[in-house]
Design a protein around this motif. Structure first.
Motif, PDB file in Angstrom:
ATOM      1  N   ILE B 317       0.836  -1.202   0.000  1.00  0.00           N
ATOM      2  CA  ILE B 317       0.000   0.000   0.000  1.00  0.00           C
ATOM      3  C   ILE B 317       0.875   1.258   0.000  1.00  0.00           C
ATOM      4  O   ILE B 317       0.678   2.179  -0.785  1.00  0.00           O
ATOM      5  CB  ILE B 317      -0.936   0.023   1.240  1.00  0.00           C
ATOM      6  CG1 ILE B 317      -1.930  -1.136   1.172  1.00  0.00           C
ATOM      7  CG2 ILE B 317      -1.666   1.349   1.334  1.00  0.00           C
ATOM      8  CD1 ILE B 317      -2.697  -1.372   2.463  1.00  0.00           C
ATOM      9  N   ARG B 318       1.872   1.247   0.869  1.00  0.00           N
ATOM     10  CA  ARG B 318       2.757   2.420   0.965  1.00  0.00           C
ATOM     11  C   ARG B 318       3.467   2.671  -0.365  1.00  0.00           C
ATOM     12  O   ARG B 318       3.594   3.804  -0.815  1.00  0.00           O
ATOM     13  CB  ARG B 318       3.789   2.227   2.074  1.00  0.00           C
ATOM     14  CG  ARG B 318       3.186   2.310   3.472  1.00  0.00           C
ATOM     15  CD  ARG B 318       4.237   2.153   4.562  1.00  0.00           C
ATOM     16  NE  ARG B 318       3.622   2.152   5.871  1.00  0.00           N
ATOM     17  CZ  ARG B 318       3.300   3.246   6.558  1.00  0.00           C
ATOM     18  NH1 ARG B 318       3.536   4.437   6.038  1.00  0.00           N
ATOM     19  NH2 ARG B 318       2.737   3.160   7.748  1.00  0.00           N
ATOM     20  N   LYS B 319       3.890   1.568  -1.012  1.00  0.00           N
ATOM     21  CA  LYS B 319       4.572   1.749  -2.292  1.00  0.00           C
ATOM     22  C   LYS B 319       3.604   2.293  -3.336  1.00  0.00           C
ATOM     23  O   LYS B 319       3.966   3.137  -4.148  1.00  0.00           O
ATOM     24  CB  LYS B 319       5.172   0.428  -2.756  1.00  0.00           C
ATOM     25  CG  LYS B 319       6.411   0.066  -1.955  1.00  0.00           C
ATOM     26  CD  LYS B 319       7.268  -0.932  -2.689  1.00  0.00           C
ATOM     27  CE  LYS B 319       8.681  -0.879  -2.116  1.00  0.00           C
ATOM     28  NZ  LYS B 319       9.581  -1.797  -2.832  1.00  0.00           N
ATOM     29  N   ALA B 320       2.355   1.797  -3.334  1.00  0.00           N
ATOM     30  CA  ALA B 320       1.376   2.247  -4.318  1.00  0.00           C
ATOM     31  C   ALA B 320       1.110   3.750  -4.173  1.00  0.00           C
ATOM     32  O   ALA B 320       0.890   4.443  -5.158  1.00  0.00           O
ATOM     33  CB  ALA B 320       0.078   1.467  -4.165  1.00  0.00           C
ATOM     34  N   VAL B 321       1.119   4.259  -2.952  1.00  0.00           N
ATOM     35  CA  VAL B 321       0.841   5.689  -2.793  1.00  0.00           C
ATOM     36  C   VAL B 321       2.120   6.534  -2.869  1.00  0.00           C
ATOM     37  O   VAL B 321       2.082   7.729  -2.607  1.00  0.00           O
ATOM     38  CB  VAL B 321       0.075   6.018  -1.493  1.00  0.00           C
ATOM     39  CG1 VAL B 321      -1.238   5.269  -1.448  1.00  0.00           C
ATOM     40  CG2 VAL B 321       0.917   5.734  -0.258  1.00  0.00           C
ATOM     41  N   GLY B 322       3.258   5.912  -3.196  1.00  0.00           N
ATOM     42  CA  GLY B 322       4.431   6.725  -3.503  1.00  0.00           C
ATOM     43  C   GLY B 322       5.640   6.553  -2.613  1.00  0.00           C
ATOM     44  O   GLY B 322       6.585   7.331  -2.722  1.00  0.00           O
ATOM     45  N   ALA B 323       5.631   5.541  -1.726  1.00  0.00           N
ATOM     46  CA  ALA B 323       6.826   5.338  -0.895  1.00  0.00           C
ATOM     47  C   ALA B 323       7.942   4.775  -1.759  1.00  0.00           C
ATOM     48  O   ALA B 323       7.740   3.817  -2.505  1.00  0.00           O
ATOM     49  CB  ALA B 323       6.524   4.379   0.246  1.00  0.00           C
ATOM     50  N   THR B 324       9.144   5.357  -1.677  1.00  0.00           N
ATOM     51  CA  THR B 324      10.299   4.816  -2.386  1.00  0.00           C
ATOM     52  C   THR B 324      10.869   3.664  -1.565  1.00  0.00           C
ATOM     53  O   THR B 324      10.517   3.484  -0.399  1.00  0.00           O
ATOM     54  CB  THR B 324      11.397   5.879  -2.543  1.00  0.00           C
ATOM     55  OG1 THR B 324      11.739   6.340  -1.237  1.00  0.00           O
ATOM     56  CG2 THR B 324      10.927   7.053  -3.376  1.00  0.00           C
ATOM     57  N   GLN B 325      11.789   2.897  -2.191  1.00  0.00           N
ATOM     58  CA  GLN B 325      12.480   1.835  -1.447  1.00  0.00           C
ATOM     59  C   GLN B 325      13.182   2.418  -0.221  1.00  0.00           C
ATOM     60  O   GLN B 325      13.143   1.850   0.863  1.00  0.00           O
ATOM     61  CB  GLN B 325      13.516   1.163  -2.339  1.00  0.00           C
ATOM     62  CG  GLN B 325      12.896   0.348  -3.445  1.00  0.00           C
ATOM     63  CD  GLN B 325      13.898  -0.585  -4.108  1.00  0.00           C
ATOM     64  OE1 GLN B 325      15.036  -0.695  -3.690  1.00  0.00           O
ATOM     65  NE2 GLN B 325      13.456  -1.263  -5.152  1.00  0.00           N
ATOM     66  N   ILE B 328      10.797   3.030   2.698  1.00  0.00           N
ATOM     67  CA  ILE B 328      10.413   1.800   3.401  1.00  0.00           C
ATOM     68  C   ILE B 328      11.579   1.293   4.255  1.00  0.00           C
ATOM     69  O   ILE B 328      11.407   0.926   5.420  1.00  0.00           O
ATOM     70  CB  ILE B 328      10.004   0.699   2.385  1.00  0.00           C
ATOM     71  CG1 ILE B 328       8.826   1.166   1.536  1.00  0.00           C
ATOM     72  CG2 ILE B 328       9.701  -0.614   3.086  1.00  0.00           C
ATOM     73  CD1 ILE B 328       7.506   1.236   2.248  1.00  0.00           C
TER      74      ILE B 328
END
Lengths: 219, 407
Positions: B317-325, B328
């Motif tokens: 979810i975090r990646k889908a809304v724009g979190a980069t590696q 995270i």
């Protein structure tokens, strides 16, 4: 403007290959409300993931507003998802254990824009009619409410494109219709809406239908 | 900066969401850091105690001991401590005649034997024979009575000055002055009592709190030798310590016909010898503590791996809304770091509290040391980073689509 050009996506598991998309080309103009219609396993979700920058095509190019997604690195793709795209999922995908406000402001955590997060989130939650449920957690909300929270989350960073993957698939028909109306209204306000569904009657309400079957587009 | 603050907030909320689990994995770190801080504090405590003892021996001290105390590599030579003394009165007189600006040149002999008063026997008291000046060099001041003097030397007087511990043992709750005690069947009159010395353990020498000291000539007479256990003197100032040491060495090399069967030691040399031993002790204690911290760290890694796996969907979810590696990675690293830092804080607060319970006159040489506390906190943060890194990398590398589909 979204340009999908001769795109193929092949998944490899061990020795076997699965062609999810095969040489697909399609264009979606800014401000359109498009339904991508097809049975499950047809490749429609894959197409959505590629447009949404969650994955890269095996072949072909995807261009969104002049930006070729193939060329972006992980960080640039994350920024692209954060700024350009709002995702709405069938199973809502809210963070359990955190309240409505925190869920809606999640994209702002990864955004460089300097919003007052709470003001912005409350403003959006008013649009979807949930400003009175700021402190509720997902398990204290109905399915329709959860989907509206996830739409608010998709909108909070002002993206141009909303990608909705079976957004009504987990709701009763009446609530599903309300969610559809909400998307329709967003489209009227200028957002490009791409609705992925296997539901014919829902797709027919969109302004254009792209039919996907066996990894290809039926014209 | 913004993402850092957010990561800290998120870390706290996800740690609080699993209280029991966070507490238990933190406990491992608490124990590890507690071990580190107490063992290191103990090591430093012993070290400063020993160093204080050596500095307390007297300022600008130059001492000659029989045998070779320092091996060529700078280590201690044990045989020199126990062998027959190679020093004699002749050496003493030669130094006295030739090393002109050394002060309070004095000599001492260590006698074997017991001290007896009627039926009471003290085996622990060191029996020492010393020339006048010896007590000054070692800062032995009087509680009452008088010091030994030249008169005692000249007449081979049967008189002694005793340490407070010896007095308490032989003459409990009495004034020892004028009392008679017996050494090797010879009767001695107590003429003086030394004041109590706080740092009593004198490295490589007698405990001056438990000592019976007679004139050197008396010692030579009753042992029927002219041997010497130690020749001590004071350099006029700190700068001349090394020069005096060299002069003494030259004199003794001549009287010993070129054979270096003696050692000329300064306090610096003593610190060097004991420092080497203490370094080994510190390293050993440190290694022990590191093992317990390692176990704690493995606990953290385990719990973080479980956490990452459980929260795969959240990562998606975090990646889908724009979190980069990177975002995270940072989130999970900060989470494990907060866990270990909190553990470290709990450990050092507990440790500080425990130290405050130790009474001031306790023989345990353990003291609060800010360096150790800071080091402990740095260690706890490091453990969080080191053992949190693999789980955090695993989290950062998850493919967003797979993560979103994770049930």
């Amino acid at each position: 403007m979204i340009k999908v050009e001769s795109v193929s996506k092949i998944y490899k598991t061990g020795d076997s290959e699965f062609k999810a998309l095969d040489n697909v080309s399609v264009e979606i103009k800014k401000g359109e409300f498009v339904a991508i219609l097809g049975p499950s396993g047809s490749g429609k979700s894959t197409l959505m993931h590629l447009i949404g920058g969650l994955d890269k095509p095996t072949k072909g190019t995807i261009e969104v507003d002049g930006q070729i997604l193939n060329n972006l690195n992980d960080k640039q793709l994350a920024t692209y998802r954060n700024q350009k795209i709002g995702f709405v999922f069938q199973f809502f995908n809210l963070l359990q254990g955190t309240n409505t406000l925190t869920n809606v402001t999640l994209p702002l955590v990864y955004s460089k824009k300097k919003f007052n997060r709470k003001t912005k989130a409350v403003e959006i939650l008013k649009e979807v009619g949930l400003e009175h449920k700021l402190k509720n957690r997902p398990n204290q909300l109905s399915g329709g409410e959860q989907q509206r929270v996830s739409i608010a989350r998709a909108l909070v960073n002002d993206p141009d494109i909303i990608l909705a993957d079976e957004p009504t698939g987990n709701l009763d028909s009446k609530t599903g219709l309300q969610i559809f109306e909400l998307l329709n209204q967003l489209n009227a306000n200028g957002k490009t809406i791409i609705l992925v569904t296997h539901d014919n009657s829902l797709a027919e309400k969109a302004k254009r239908i792209i039919r996907v079957k066996d990894g290809g587009i039926e014209v | 900066m913004g993402i850092l603050l957010d990561s800290i907030k998120m870390a706290f909320s996800s740690l609080l969401a699993k209280k029991a689990r966070s507490f238990l994995s933190m406990l491992g770190i608490v124990i590890g850091i507690l071990t580190i801080s107490s063992l290191l504090s103990l090591a430093f405590g012993v070290r400063s105690e020993v160093e204080k003892t050596i500095t307390d021996l007297g300022t600008n001290l130059v001492a000659v001991t029989p045998g070779k105390q320092l091996s060529e590599e700078g280590g201690a030579n044990l045989a020199a401590q126990f062998g027959q003394s190679t020093l004699t009165e002749e050496d003493f007189l030669a130094i006295k005649a030739e090393v002109i600006d050394a002060k309070k040149i004095s000599v001492a002999l260590l006698l074997t034997g017991t001290t007896r008063v009627g039926g009471t026997v003290s085996n622990s008291a060191s029996i020492l024979a010393g020339s006048p000046g010896f007590e000054e060099i070692f800062n032995l001041s009087l509680d009452r009575g008088r010091q030994l003097n030249q008169d005692d030397e000249d007449t081979n007087a049967r008189v002694v000055v005793i340490g407070p511990k010896t007095a308490q043992k032989l003459f409990p709750d009495q004034n020892p002055l004028g009392k008679i005690l017996e050494i090797r069947s010879t009767e001695f009159t107590v003429v003086g009592l030394f004041k109590k010395i706080e740092t009593a353990s004198n490295i490589g020498g007698p405990d001056f709190n438990d000592v019976v000291m007679m004139p050197i000539h008396t010692g030579w007479e009753i042992t029927n030798t002219k041997s010497v256990f130690r020749i001590a003197m004071q350099a006029p100032d700190a700068e001349s310590v090394e020069r005096i040491k060299k002069e003494v060495k030259d004199v003794l090399l001549r009287t010993h016909k070129g054979e270096e069967d003696f050692s000329v030691l300064t306090q610096k040399d003593l610190l060097k010898v004991t420092g080497g031993v203490l370094d080994i002790m510190t390293a050993l204690l440190g290694a022990l503590a590191a093992i317990s911290l390692l176990v704690g760290g493995i606990g953290i890694m385990n719990i973080m791996l479980v956490s990452v796996s459980e929260r795969t969907r959240e990562i998606g979810i975090r990646k889908a809304v724009g979190a980069t590696q990177g975002a995270i990675l940072l989130q999970f690293l900060i989470e494990s770091m907060i866990l270990t830092l909190l553990g470290g804080l709990v450990a050092i607060s507990f440790f500080t509290f425990a130290i405050s319970l130790i009474p001031a006159d306790s023989p345990i040489p353990i003291k609060l040391n800010w360096g150790v506390l800071t080091l402990s906190l740095i260690f706890s943060a490091l453990v969080g980073i080191i053992f949190g890194l693999i789980p955090a990398i695993g989290a950062a590398r998850k493919h967003p689509i797979d993560a979103l589909r994770y049930e």
